[in-house]
Design a protein around this motif. Structure first.
Motif, PDB file in Angstrom:
ATOM      1  N   CYS A 217      -3.006  -0.207   5.763  1.00 27.68           N
ATOM      2  CA  CYS A 217      -1.942  -1.013   6.372  1.00 27.68           C
ATOM      3  C   CYS A 217      -0.611  -0.320   6.094  1.00 27.68           C
ATOM      4  O   CYS A 217      -0.136  -0.315   4.965  1.00 27.68           O
ATOM      5  CB  CYS A 217      -1.934  -2.415   5.775  1.00 27.68           C
ATOM      6  SG  CYS A 217      -3.501  -3.287   5.957  1.00 27.68           S
ATOM      7  N   LEU A 233      -7.205  -9.513   2.306  1.00 29.90           N
ATOM      8  CA  LEU A 233      -6.967  -8.909   0.991  1.00 29.90           C
ATOM      9  C   LEU A 233      -7.869  -9.529  -0.056  1.00 29.90           C
ATOM     10  O   LEU A 233      -8.319  -8.849  -0.992  1.00 29.90           O
ATOM     11  CB  LEU A 233      -5.505  -9.044   0.580  1.00 29.90           C
ATOM     12  CG  LEU A 233      -4.553  -7.988   1.175  1.00 29.90           C
ATOM     13  CD1 LEU A 233      -4.230  -8.302   2.631  1.00 29.90           C
ATOM     14  CD2 LEU A 233      -3.285  -7.839   0.357  1.00 29.90           C
ATOM     15  N   VAL A 238      -7.954  -3.903  -3.316  1.00 34.54           N
ATOM     16  CA  VAL A 238      -6.642  -3.549  -2.785  1.00 34.54           C
ATOM     17  C   VAL A 238      -6.005  -2.426  -3.607  1.00 34.54           C
ATOM     18  O   VAL A 238      -5.930  -2.506  -4.839  1.00 34.54           O
ATOM     19  CB  VAL A 238      -5.714  -4.776  -2.764  1.00 34.54           C
ATOM     20  CG1 VAL A 238      -4.345  -4.404  -2.189  1.00 34.54           C
ATOM     21  CG2 VAL A 238      -6.351  -5.906  -1.958  1.00 34.54           C
ATOM     22  N   THR A 240      -2.534   0.489  -3.488  1.00 37.20           N
ATOM     23  CA  THR A 240      -1.201   0.632  -2.920  1.00 37.20           C
ATOM     24  C   THR A 240      -0.517   1.865  -3.483  1.00 37.20           C
ATOM     25  O   THR A 240      -1.024   2.506  -4.413  1.00 37.20           O
ATOM     26  CB  THR A 240      -0.356  -0.621  -3.216  1.00 37.20           C
ATOM     27  OG1 THR A 240       0.860  -0.576  -2.468  1.00 37.20           O
ATOM     28  CG2 THR A 240      -0.037  -0.730  -4.706  1.00 37.20           C
ATOM     29  N   SER A 246       4.307  -3.555  -3.290  1.00 37.38           N
ATOM     30  CA  SER A 246       3.227  -4.190  -2.546  1.00 37.38           C
ATOM     31  C   SER A 246       3.305  -5.707  -2.628  1.00 37.38           C
ATOM     32  O   SER A 246       3.125  -6.405  -1.628  1.00 37.38           O
ATOM     33  CB  SER A 246       1.872  -3.708  -3.084  1.00 37.38           C
ATOM     34  OG  SER A 246       0.803  -4.332  -2.419  1.00 37.38           O
ATOM     35  N   GLY A 250       5.433  -5.627   0.522  1.00 39.32           N
ATOM     36  CA  GLY A 250       4.284  -5.039   1.196  1.00 39.32           C
ATOM     37  C   GLY A 250       3.286  -6.076   1.661  1.00 39.32           C
ATOM     38  O   GLY A 250       3.548  -7.284   1.664  1.00 39.32           O
ATOM     39  N   GLU A 251       2.114  -5.606   2.055  1.00 41.47           N
ATOM     40  CA  GLU A 251       1.092  -6.480   2.628  1.00 41.47           C
ATOM     41  C   GLU A 251       0.573  -7.501   1.620  1.00 41.47           C
ATOM     42  O   GLU A 251       0.145  -8.594   1.996  1.00 41.47           O
ATOM     43  CB  GLU A 251      -0.070  -5.630   3.153  1.00 41.47           C
ATOM     44  CG  GLU A 251      -0.896  -6.298   4.213  1.00 41.47           C
ATOM     45  CD  GLU A 251      -0.107  -6.640   5.469  1.00 41.47           C
ATOM     46  OE1 GLU A 251      -0.278  -7.768   5.966  1.00 41.47           O
ATOM     47  OE2 GLU A 251       0.673  -5.800   5.955  1.00 41.47           O
ATOM     48  N   ASP A 290      -2.399  -0.544   0.928  1.00 39.69           N
ATOM     49  CA  ASP A 290      -1.123  -1.109   1.358  1.00 39.69           C
ATOM     50  C   ASP A 290      -0.047  -0.043   1.177  1.00 39.69           C
ATOM     51  O   ASP A 290       0.460   0.161   0.085  1.00 39.69           O
ATOM     52  CB  ASP A 290      -0.820  -2.356   0.513  1.00 39.69           C
ATOM     53  CG  ASP A 290       0.476  -3.038   0.912  1.00 39.69           C
ATOM     54  OD1 ASP A 290       1.002  -2.730   1.998  1.00 39.69           O
ATOM     55  OD2 ASP A 290       0.964  -3.885   0.128  1.00 39.69           O
ATOM     56  N   THR A 292       3.384   0.882   1.423  1.00 37.15           N
ATOM     57  CA  THR A 292       4.708   0.276   1.583  1.00 37.15           C
ATOM     58  C   THR A 292       5.788   1.320   1.835  1.00 37.15           C
ATOM     59  O   THR A 292       6.862   0.989   2.332  1.00 37.15           O
ATOM     60  CB  THR A 292       5.087  -0.541   0.340  1.00 37.15           C
ATOM     61  OG1 THR A 292       5.227   0.333  -0.784  1.00 37.15           O
ATOM     62  CG2 THR A 292       4.027  -1.589   0.035  1.00 37.15           C
TER      63      THR A 292
END
Length: 320
Positions: A217, A233, A238, A240, A246, A250-251, A290, A292
């Protein structure tokens, strides 16, 4: 001071060089040899523009500096310029003296593509065959980099504006791969998905992604933005670039706010690169990166391009 103008970047920075720079700085971050400064990002109240600064210090690579810039949504229509504008400034860590000014527009696209590509290398299944793209604006950079990481056999794509899907199809054809436009539900066929949109409401739902998929993402970098349903998620392991970003811009911000995951459930991809986190543990596990976008990525690719510009004799030296 050295100046590397925007016009020189395309002939200097390769995808391989961008990948190596980003992979290296992610590893340095996880080893606590590099850290980012707090991000400043503000609406300036003029031309609907967002402007800000991302910076940091990479002690391992001795890169100190910042990227200044943002998003001017009216640029293309009013001025014939791209909407994203940025410049990277590098400083000598030993003295604080300004070292270089580097055009940051193309570098931003290249470092973003390199980040998702790094995540595919370290987290996607080795037998991944179907590449999925959600969003077509940066597809040229994202897809070219991604296709180098696995032996993909097919590309599928979806975009809010279907007329932009030929951007994805063109890159697939260049790689000798078939392309198919699909509804979002069709992403269930993909082994790897890159989502790079600028939405404030999720496009990808949890049931759009199949077991064993790796999803990167790459579009959420501001409070309120969201590309995927928070429940996805909760289904995923997950990773990042930086945990603090994040969970704040972020996501992961939405999943954490809803209590679906905790901050401790978000892991640095640099730890996988360093071997201190095992990464993917099964063929059925969903992994989510993720991205960012951290200042250290910009500094890493800018430092690399300055070195290449000096070697090729295209860096402009000025007395400042």
């Amino acid at each position: 001071m050295l100046i590397v103008p925007e016009r020189e970047i395309a002939d200097l920075m390769t995808r391989d060089a961008a990948f190596d720079a980003v992979e290296g700085v992610f590893a340095a971050m996880a080893a606590k040899d590099a850290y980012n400064f707090p991000v400043i990002r503000e609406a300036i109240g003029h031309e609907d523009a967002l402007y800000g600064f991302k910076g940091g210090f990479d002690k391992a690579g001795m890169a100190l500096g910042l990227k200044a810039g943002g998003y001017w949504p009216n640029n293309l229509e009013k001025h014939g310029l791209i909407n994203h504008q940025s410049t990277v400034f590098l400083f000598d860590p030993d003295t604080g003296k300004v070292r270089a000014m580097v055009g940051g527009n193309l570098l931003t696209a290249l470092r973003t593509a390199a980040a998702s590509s790094v995540s595919i290398k370290h987290l996607a299944r080795k037998d991944a065959k179907v590449m999925g793209m959600v969003g077509a604006h940066q597809a040229t950079f994202q897809l070219r980099a991604a296709l180098e990481q696995r032996q993909f056999e097919k590309v599928i794509g979806w975009n809010y504006h279907p007329e932009m899907l030929p951007n994805i199809e063109k890159i697939a054809q260049e790689a000798g791969l078939p392309f198919e436009a699909v509804p979002l539900e069709g992403m269930a066929e993909a082994d790897v998905v890159i989502s790079i949109t600028s939405t404030f409401a999720p496009s990808i739902m949890a049931d759009h992604i199949s077991e064993g998929t790796h999803i990167a993402c790459m579009g959420t970098d501001t409070k309120g933005k969201q590309e995927v349903e928070a429940a996805l998620l909760a289904r995923s392991t997950v990773f990042t670039d930086e945990v603090a970003q994040s969970i704040s811009i972020g996501e992961a911000q939405h999943a954490v706010a809803q209590g679906l995951i905790r901050e401790s459930d978000v892991h640095q991809i640099g730890a996988v690169i360093n071997g201190t986190h095992k990464g993917r543990t099964s063929e059925s596990e969903i992994t989510l990166f993720d991205g960012t976008g951290v200042g250290l990525q910009d500094l890493a690719v800018a430092a690399s391009v300055v070195e290449l510009a000096v070697k090729k004799g295209v860096a402009i030296e000025v007395d400042f």
